[in-house]
Design an enzyme around this catalytic site. Structure first.
Site, PDB file in Angstrom:
ATOM      1  N   LYS A   1      12.981  75.722  23.488  1.00  0.00           N
ATOM      2  CA  LYS A   1      12.069  75.994  24.591  1.00  0.00           C
ATOM      3  C   LYS A   1      12.076  77.466  24.996  1.00  0.00           C
ATOM      4  O   LYS A   1      13.110  78.142  24.922  1.00  0.00           O
ATOM      5  CB  LYS A   1      12.453  75.154  25.815  1.00  0.00           C
ATOM      6  CG  LYS A   1      12.488  73.662  25.567  1.00  0.00           C
ATOM      7  CD  LYS A   1      12.903  72.886  26.799  1.00  0.00           C
ATOM      8  CE  LYS A   1      11.859  72.909  27.875  1.00  0.00           C
ATOM      9  NZ  LYS A   1      12.223  72.031  29.014  1.00  0.00           N
TER      10      LYS A   1
ATOM     11  N   GLY B   1       3.652  73.557  28.705  1.00  0.00           N
ATOM     12  CA  GLY B   1       3.850  73.027  27.362  1.00  0.00           C
ATOM     13  C   GLY B   1       3.872  74.086  26.278  1.00  0.00           C
ATOM     14  O   GLY B   1       3.995  73.758  25.090  1.00  0.00           O
TER      15      GLY B   1
ATOM     16  N   LYS C   1      18.832  69.109  24.976  1.00  0.00           N
ATOM     17  CA  LYS C   1      18.835  67.817  24.311  1.00  0.00           C
ATOM     18  C   LYS C   1      17.497  67.134  24.540  1.00  0.00           C
ATOM     19  O   LYS C   1      16.970  67.145  25.663  1.00  0.00           O
ATOM     20  CB  LYS C   1      19.961  66.938  24.874  1.00  0.00           C
ATOM     21  CG  LYS C   1      20.017  65.526  24.291  1.00  0.00           C
ATOM     22  CD  LYS C   1      20.399  65.528  22.828  1.00  0.00           C
ATOM     23  CE  LYS C   1      20.493  64.092  22.271  1.00  0.00           C
ATOM     24  NZ  LYS C   1      20.757  64.096  20.810  1.00  0.00           N
TER      25      LYS C   1
ATOM     26  N   VAL D   1      15.362  64.072  25.217  1.00  0.00           N
ATOM     27  CA  VAL D   1      15.510  62.713  25.740  1.00  0.00           C
ATOM     28  C   VAL D   1      14.398  61.852  25.145  1.00  0.00           C
ATOM     29  O   VAL D   1      13.211  62.110  25.359  1.00  0.00           O
ATOM     30  CB  VAL D   1      15.435  62.693  27.285  1.00  0.00           C
ATOM     31  CG1 VAL D   1      15.614  61.268  27.803  1.00  0.00           C
ATOM     32  CG2 VAL D   1      16.487  63.624  27.877  1.00  0.00           C
TER      33      VAL D   1
ATOM     34  N   HIS E   1       2.279  68.059  25.791  1.00  0.00           N
ATOM     35  CA  HIS E   1       3.116  68.402  26.948  1.00  0.00           C
ATOM     36  C   HIS E   1       2.295  68.744  28.193  1.00  0.00           C
ATOM     37  O   HIS E   1       2.841  69.302  29.152  1.00  0.00           O
ATOM     38  CB  HIS E   1       4.062  69.567  26.621  1.00  0.00           C
ATOM     39  CG  HIS E   1       4.933  69.323  25.442  1.00  0.00           C
ATOM     40  ND1 HIS E   1       5.952  68.392  25.437  1.00  0.00           N
ATOM     41  CD2 HIS E   1       4.941  69.882  24.197  1.00  0.00           C
ATOM     42  CE1 HIS E   1       6.549  68.395  24.263  1.00  0.00           C
ATOM     43  NE2 HIS E   1       5.959  69.283  23.493  1.00  0.00           N
TER      44      HIS E   1
ATOM     45  N   ASN F   1       8.642  73.771  40.154  1.00  0.00           N
ATOM     46  CA  ASN F   1       7.400  74.529  40.275  1.00  0.00           C
ATOM     47  C   ASN F   1       7.267  75.005  41.712  1.00  0.00           C
ATOM     48  O   ASN F   1       7.169  74.202  42.645  1.00  0.00           O
ATOM     49  CB  ASN F   1       6.193  73.682  39.886  1.00  0.00           C
ATOM     50  CG  ASN F   1       6.175  73.362  38.400  1.00  0.00           C
ATOM     51  OD1 ASN F   1       5.942  72.233  38.000  1.00  0.00           O
ATOM     52  ND2 ASN F   1       6.429  74.346  37.570  1.00  0.00           N
TER      53      ASN F   1
ATOM     54  N   ARG G   1       5.083  76.090  43.745  1.00  0.00           N
ATOM     55  CA  ARG G   1       3.662  76.180  44.083  1.00  0.00           C
ATOM     56  C   ARG G   1       3.119  74.778  44.313  1.00  0.00           C
ATOM     57  O   ARG G   1       3.831  73.781  44.160  1.00  0.00           O
ATOM     58  CB  ARG G   1       2.895  76.833  42.939  1.00  0.00           C
ATOM     59  CG  ARG G   1       3.123  76.115  41.594  1.00  0.00           C
ATOM     60  CD  ARG G   1       2.173  76.546  40.525  1.00  0.00           C
ATOM     61  NE  ARG G   1       2.559  76.058  39.202  1.00  0.00           N
ATOM     62  CZ  ARG G   1       2.327  74.855  38.725  1.00  0.00           C
ATOM     63  NH1 ARG G   1       1.747  73.940  39.494  1.00  0.00           N
ATOM     64  NH2 ARG G   1       2.701  74.523  37.503  1.00  0.00           N
TER      65      ARG G   1
ATOM     66  N   VAL H   1      -1.190  70.534  40.368  1.00  0.00           N
ATOM     67  CA  VAL H   1      -2.519  69.989  40.089  1.00  0.00           C
ATOM     68  C   VAL H   1      -2.641  68.582  40.662  1.00  0.00           C
ATOM     69  O   VAL H   1      -3.663  68.198  41.242  1.00  0.00           O
ATOM     70  CB  VAL H   1      -2.790  69.958  38.567  1.00  0.00           C
ATOM     71  CG1 VAL H   1      -4.133  69.284  38.269  1.00  0.00           C
ATOM     72  CG2 VAL H   1      -2.771  71.368  37.985  1.00  0.00           C
TER      73      VAL H   1
END
Length: 455
Positions: free
Chosen positions: A157, A164, A200, A202, A234, A289, A291, A294
């Site tokens: 990541k 995503g 990891k 999940v 994602h 997040n 903020r 959505v």
């Protein structure tokens, strides 16, 4: 109380913020790009200023130009909405340095939570459960060592990622080797930071998030959870509240965790704690997040409050009037994101909307800034609207969503409405069994259903 606000955003969220401001008798200033000259938010606002050319870099990400407009318009505050500049700590700092109230948390908190590695470390120190993972991995050799130490499957990541982007599921050394350079380049391009780390993976988790409001005066509240497990690449498609998966006991545990997490960083304003929940109900902090989300309308519908209003009130110095044990929910709410895209391949489908008809009923809410003649530009995210329904329970909400989707008509561009119909009609979704693997697991079946709906 804040008297005037510049909305540093576009599309449905800009329009939605403006409507709340009108309710609160707050003067609104919109910004627009060349491509958005006739957009709904420019008409709804009291004033509207051209911010730049059509590309986001030259318009909605042009911080200096936005701040210049804020000074010219003589506003008190700036609301960033979501996406774009909403989680840019530098922008929040510039706003406050120029004398504007930034409607959101402090820049230092945005920076802390925006760095996924620092966020993980901070939450671990606060006693919040996180997914097993690593610090930044610098080389492919480090990556392979750590991946094997954790055990496949893992996720590679971007440390500064979101939406995503820069995420790859790796099930072998070969997968890691293929993803390493690609993810580094993608992360550097989109986020200006090529750092990667490993978590990891999940298997078949639920994506469940908790809505936080904190007034900066010692009052922090968690307005329950939203389940956002139905995703493609994602990115979320359908969100609902409450989650059909959580027991009351697990829900309370997650609320307590979110309170601990928010209080550990002295959070202020609206924010969301995102979690992965495994098949046994064990939950792990994923990110925060800093903020508005959505999917915030589903929380608003079941709690009967206006989160944007409370963002503004908190920024104005108001104190939250409730205690955690006083919060009550009513019914069930589901949101479907309407994208301008091919419903089978999920590729963007820009163009001109020739005709649009929206279903109307007391239980239906639209966040839809488009009309006949609206141009859906390739310059921006393909999400164009949100359809929200509220029912007495989940089954009632699903039935109302299905009826609304059948009455929703957009001509001139392709939309993902056939895909949403196929998802909502699927027995696994109706049973509340959809995990983040749902779209991949039932890809062939969903494709067939989408094609049938499309005929």
């Amino acid at each position: 109380m804040i008297q005037s606000i510049l909305i540093a955003n576009r599309g449905e969220i800009a329009s939605r913020i403006i409507r709340t401001c009108k309710k609160m008798n707050i003067r609104t200033v919109a910004i627009y790009s060349e491509a958005d000259r006739d957009a709904e938010h420019t008409v709804l606002a009291d004033e509207a200023y051209l911010v730049g050319e059509s590309s986001v870099k030259e318009s909605y990400l042009n911080q200096d130009r936005i701040l210049l407009i804020a000074r010219e318009a003589n506003v008190d505050a700036i609301h960033p909405g979501y996406g774009l500049l909403s989680e840019q700590a530098i922008f929040a700092e510039k706003c406050r340095a120029d004398g504007f109230c930034f409607i959101g948390p402090d820049a230092s908190v945005i920076s802390l939570m925006g760095d996924k590695l620092q966020a993980r470390k901070t939450m671990m120190e606060a006693g919040v459960p996180v997914i097993p993972g690593t610090d930044a991995v610098e080389t492919i050799e480090d990556t392979l060592f750590e991946a094997n130490h954790i055990g496949y499957p893992v996720m590679l990541k971007a440390a500064s990622g979101g939406g995503g982007i820069g995420i790859t599921i790796c099930r072998s050394d070969d997968d890691c080797q293929k993803a390493f350079e690609k993810n580094k380049k993608q992360a550097a391009l989109f986020f200006g930071d090529g750092a990667l780390y490993i978590e990891k993976y999940v298997e078949n988790p639920r994506h469940i998030e908790l809505q936080v409001l904190a007034d900066g005066k010692g009052h922090t509240l968690v307005f329950g959870e939203r389940e956002c497990s139905v995703q493609r690449r994602h990115q979320k498609i359908i969100e609902e509240a409450p989650s059909p998966f959580l027991t009351d006991e697990r829900r309370q545990e997650m609320i307590n965790m979110a309170l601990k997490a928010a209080q550990a960083i002295q959070y202020q304003n609206a924010g969301t704690i995102e979690c992965l929940v495994d098949e046994d109900g064990m939950f792990y902090f994923l990110e925060m997040n800093t903020r508005l989300q959505v999917e915030h309308p589903v929380t608003e519908e079941i709690y009967k409050l206006d989160l944007v209003e409370w963002q503004i009130r908190i920024a104005s110095g108001d104190t939250l009037p409730w205690k955690q044990h006083e919060l009550r929910t009513t019914g069930h709410a589901i949101e479907a994101r309407i994208y301008a895209e091919d419903p089978v391949r999920f590729f963007p489908s820009p163009g001109t909307v020739k005709e649009i008809e929206l279903p109307e009923a007391p239980h239906i809410r639209h966040e839809c800034p488009i009309k006949a003649g609206s141009v859906i530009s390739h310059f921006y995210d393909p999400m164009i609207a949100k359809l929200i329904v509220h029912g007495k329970d989940r089954n009632d909400a699903i039935a109302k969503l299905e009826n609304a989707l059948n009455d929703y008509k957009v001509i001139g561009i392709k939309t993902n409405i056939p895909a949403i119909k196929a998802i909502v009609d699927h027995p696994i979704f109706k049973q509340g069994g959809a995990t983040t693997a749902f779209m991949d697991t039932y890809k062939d079946e969903l494709t067939r259903r989408i094609q049938e709906v499309n005929q």
